[in-house]
Design an enzyme around this catalytic site. Sequence first.
Site, PDB file in Angstrom:
ATOM      1  N   GLN A 266     -12.594   1.326   0.024  1.00 48.88           N
ATOM      2  CA  GLN A 266     -12.712   2.175  -1.039  1.00 48.88           C
ATOM      3  C   GLN A 266     -13.650   1.841  -2.226  1.00 48.88           C
ATOM      4  O   GLN A 266     -14.502   2.547  -2.672  1.00 48.88           O
ATOM      5  CB  GLN A 266     -11.495   3.072  -1.302  1.00 48.88           C
ATOM      6  CG  GLN A 266     -10.968   3.814  -0.012  1.00 48.88           C
ATOM      7  CD  GLN A 266      -9.445   3.928  -0.316  1.00 48.88           C
ATOM      8  OE1 GLN A 266      -8.865   3.885  -1.414  1.00 48.88           O
ATOM      9  NE2 GLN A 266      -8.798   4.061   0.761  1.00 48.88           N
TER      10      GLN A 266
ATOM     11  N   GLY B 113      -4.129  -1.899  -0.888  1.00 45.02           N
ATOM     12  CA  GLY B 113      -3.343  -1.376  -1.990  1.00 45.02           C
ATOM     13  C   GLY B 113      -3.205  -0.100  -2.297  1.00 45.02           C
ATOM     14  O   GLY B 113      -3.686   0.611  -1.638  1.00 45.02           O
TER      15      GLY B 113
ATOM     16  N   CYS C  42      -9.445  -1.622   3.659  1.00 45.67           N
ATOM     17  CA  CYS C  42      -8.456  -0.541   2.960  1.00 45.67           C
ATOM     18  C   CYS C  42      -8.881  -0.303   1.671  1.00 45.67           C
ATOM     19  O   CYS C  42     -10.097   0.253   1.524  1.00 45.67           O
ATOM     20  CB  CYS C  42      -6.776  -0.963   3.452  1.00 45.67           C
ATOM     21  SG  CYS C  42      -5.838   0.339   3.063  1.00 45.67           S
ATOM     22  N   PHE C  43      -8.265  -0.537   0.773  1.00 50.71           N
ATOM     23  CA  PHE C  43      -8.438  -0.268  -0.860  1.00 50.71           C
ATOM     24  C   PHE C  43      -9.540  -0.928  -1.091  1.00 50.71           C
ATOM     25  O   PHE C  43     -10.674  -0.162  -1.698  1.00 50.71           O
ATOM     26  CB  PHE C  43      -7.296  -0.680  -1.711  1.00 50.71           C
ATOM     27  CG  PHE C  43      -7.401   0.125  -3.036  1.00 50.71           C
ATOM     28  CD1 PHE C  43      -7.198   1.462  -2.944  1.00 50.71           C
ATOM     29  CD2 PHE C  43      -7.344  -0.558  -4.285  1.00 50.71           C
ATOM     30  CE1 PHE C  43      -7.261   2.196  -4.324  1.00 50.71           C
ATOM     31  CE2 PHE C  43      -7.183  -0.109  -5.236  1.00 50.71           C
ATOM     32  CZ  PHE C  43      -7.344   1.397  -5.592  1.00 50.71           C
TER      33      PHE C  43
ATOM     34  N   ASN D 168      -3.289   2.672   6.891  1.00 53.05           N
ATOM     35  CA  ASN D 168      -2.501   3.209   5.660  1.00 53.05           C
ATOM     36  C   ASN D 168      -3.237   3.601   4.636  1.00 53.05           C
ATOM     37  O   ASN D 168      -3.413   2.802   3.571  1.00 53.05           O
ATOM     38  CB  ASN D 168      -1.588   2.145   5.507  1.00 53.05           C
ATOM     39  CG  ASN D 168      -0.699   2.625   4.043  1.00 53.05           C
ATOM     40  OD1 ASN D 168      -0.585   4.011   3.950  1.00 53.05           O
ATOM     41  ND2 ASN D 168       0.073   1.794   3.553  1.00 53.05           N
TER      42      ASN D 168
ATOM     43  N   GLU E 216      -5.680  -7.355   9.909  1.00 51.15           N
ATOM     44  CA  GLU E 216      -4.592  -8.430  10.246  1.00 51.15           C
ATOM     45  C   GLU E 216      -3.415  -7.910  11.025  1.00 51.15           C
ATOM     46  O   GLU E 216      -2.808  -8.485  11.756  1.00 51.15           O
ATOM     47  CB  GLU E 216      -4.118  -8.882   8.818  1.00 51.15           C
ATOM     48  CG  GLU E 216      -3.047  -8.028   8.237  1.00 51.15           C
ATOM     49  CD  GLU E 216      -3.845  -6.629   7.570  1.00 51.15           C
ATOM     50  OE1 GLU E 216      -3.113  -5.671   7.036  1.00 51.15           O
ATOM     51  OE2 GLU E 216      -5.185  -6.645   7.421  1.00 51.15           O
TER      52      GLU E 216
ATOM     53  N   HIS F  11      -6.862  -2.012   8.822  1.00 47.55           N
ATOM     54  CA  HIS F  11      -6.071  -3.474   8.741  1.00 47.55           C
ATOM     55  C   HIS F  11      -6.322  -4.216   9.817  1.00 47.55           C
ATOM     56  O   HIS F  11      -5.731  -4.305  10.792  1.00 47.55           O
ATOM     57  CB  HIS F  11      -4.522  -3.343   8.465  1.00 47.55           C
ATOM     58  CG  HIS F  11      -4.227  -2.642   7.285  1.00 47.55           C
ATOM     59  ND1 HIS F  11      -3.633  -3.159   6.004  1.00 47.55           N
ATOM     60  CD2 HIS F  11      -4.240  -1.166   6.859  1.00 47.55           C
ATOM     61  CE1 HIS F  11      -3.091  -2.320   5.190  1.00 47.55           C
ATOM     62  NE2 HIS F  11      -3.954  -1.243   5.328  1.00 47.55           N
TER      63      HIS F  11
ATOM     64  N   GLY G 192      -2.957   3.665  -4.509  1.00 47.49           N
ATOM     65  CA  GLY G 192      -3.342   4.459  -5.604  1.00 47.49           C
ATOM     66  C   GLY G 192      -4.528   5.114  -5.379  1.00 47.49           C
ATOM     67  O   GLY G 192      -5.216   4.864  -4.119  1.00 47.49           O
TER      68      GLY G 192
ATOM     69  N   SER H  13       0.951  -1.121   0.006  1.00 49.95           N
ATOM     70  CA  SER H  13       0.050  -0.081   0.054  1.00 49.95           C
ATOM     71  C   SER H  13       0.741   1.291  -0.060  1.00 49.95           C
ATOM     72  O   SER H  13       0.264   2.378  -0.397  1.00 49.95           O
ATOM     73  CB  SER H  13      -0.916   0.021   1.314  1.00 49.95           C
ATOM     74  OG  SER H  13      -1.582  -0.905   1.276  1.00 49.95           O
TER      75      SER H  13
ATOM     76  N   GLY I 104      -4.946   7.033   2.220  1.00 52.93           N
ATOM     77  CA  GLY I 104      -4.650   8.514   1.678  1.00 52.93           C
ATOM     78  C   GLY I 104      -6.107   8.903   1.294  1.00 52.93           C
ATOM     79  O   GLY I 104      -6.313  10.268   0.857  1.00 52.93           O
ATOM     80  N   PHE I 105      -7.089   8.026   0.961  1.00 47.46           N
ATOM     81  CA  PHE I 105      -8.303   8.241   0.220  1.00 47.46           C
ATOM     82  C   PHE I 105      -9.350   7.573   1.200  1.00 47.46           C
ATOM     83  O   PHE I 105      -9.007   6.735   1.989  1.00 47.46           O
ATOM     84  CB  PHE I 105      -8.412   7.727  -1.104  1.00 47.46           C
ATOM     85  CG  PHE I 105      -7.278   8.158  -2.290  1.00 47.46           C
ATOM     86  CD1 PHE I 105      -7.958   9.174  -3.098  1.00 47.46           C
ATOM     87  CD2 PHE I 105      -6.246   7.884  -2.237  1.00 47.46           C
ATOM     88  CE1 PHE I 105      -7.169   9.933  -3.729  1.00 47.46           C
ATOM     89  CE2 PHE I 105      -5.426   8.461  -3.119  1.00 47.46           C
ATOM     90  CZ  PHE I 105      -5.721   9.465  -3.986  1.00 47.46           C
TER      91      PHE I 105
END
Length: 399
Positions: A262, A230, A258-259, A300, A352, A350, A232, A48, A302-303
């Site tokens: 989103q 992940g 996480c990703f 972790n 985990e 996260h 991006g 990530s 940023g979006f």
Amino acid sequence: MTRERAVLVLEDGTRHDGWAYGARGRTLGEVVFATGMTGYQETLTDPSYAGQIVVQTAPHIGNTGVNDEDPESRRIWVAGYVVRDPSRVVSNHRANASLDEHLVRDGIVGISGVDTRALTRRIRDAGAMKGGVFSGPDASLSAAEQLQLVRDQAGMAGQSLSAAVSTAEPYVVPAVGEQIGTLAVLDLGVKASTTRYLAARGFAVHVLPQDVTIQELRELAPDALFYSNGPGDPAASESQVTLLQESLRDGRPFFGICFGNQLLGRALGFGTYKLPFGHRGINQPVLDTTTGKVEITSQNHGFAVDAPVGQVLESPAGFGRVEVSHYSLNDDVVEGLRALDIPAFSVQYHPEAAAGPHDSMYLFDRFRDMVVARKEGRPLDAATADATTPAADVTKEGN
């Protein structure tokens, strides 16, 4: 030992002088800070962080070295590394190399001797920004040249980075103990601990490349689908959003972290947006709206998903009712989604958390129970399911 000069340059013109650490050369990326006091090896190997220059707020880094047990993936993914005081001595019985040696091995350009507290305050005030670390011959470039290189790089917004971190070929992590079903994991930057914890709950885990098609997924016919963490911008991942929408229409249970959270948000029809400086570290407080419990989480990102807290909403994409299941106690950012009419949920953090904390491990049990209930034709609330069978103990010592 003679030390070599290095410099960190931010797009606003701020410069931080220090010493070369890790590989020598030039690296560019988005400068962000991570607040974890432990787990630097897990942080560095978390896909990530691809494309980001990570600033460690903890002042002393590298004291336990590195080992072959703690990496979350096959290599270090950060674009660059910024620390204040790297340890001169490795002190841990599991260590087989120093952190500096692994930074050199993977070509990660870093800098030490930086006032990371002042740098973190700057990012908190101005937001994450483009930056670059220059050492070796690149340290001799003029300040104007270095700043221009920093400013000319692409920003994180609009970038799709899944292809850079995803597996090229599918692979399987066998179930531990009795197998309850097959699970397709879309590798958008998956961490090794995630697949271990899923396998420990009885899933035969099929890890798939990020460009897998809905036809290929249907041919595999998994009992459930999981989207990993992940790097991006989620707005640049339309193919993965479309895949998820098709899978949800097939009635396949889904869990994302996480990703993956989103992308579930976008699949349900909500928007996403870029946070000023994001959430990164292992001490982020989150409220579970269903139980009322506060969890300390590893994060972790940023979006974030753009959805109101405290309301039951209709999915703009036609998937029924949805609610925010978790939110940040620091800034009210959405930290989880729960679909009320289809078997799907996700969290932004996260669970985990290989280096800790482990407050949110129950989410893997909720997912397992949801999948089992679905296979048996029983109704089960994805947000309130409790573990009925203890998972295998796959925790490990952190660094």
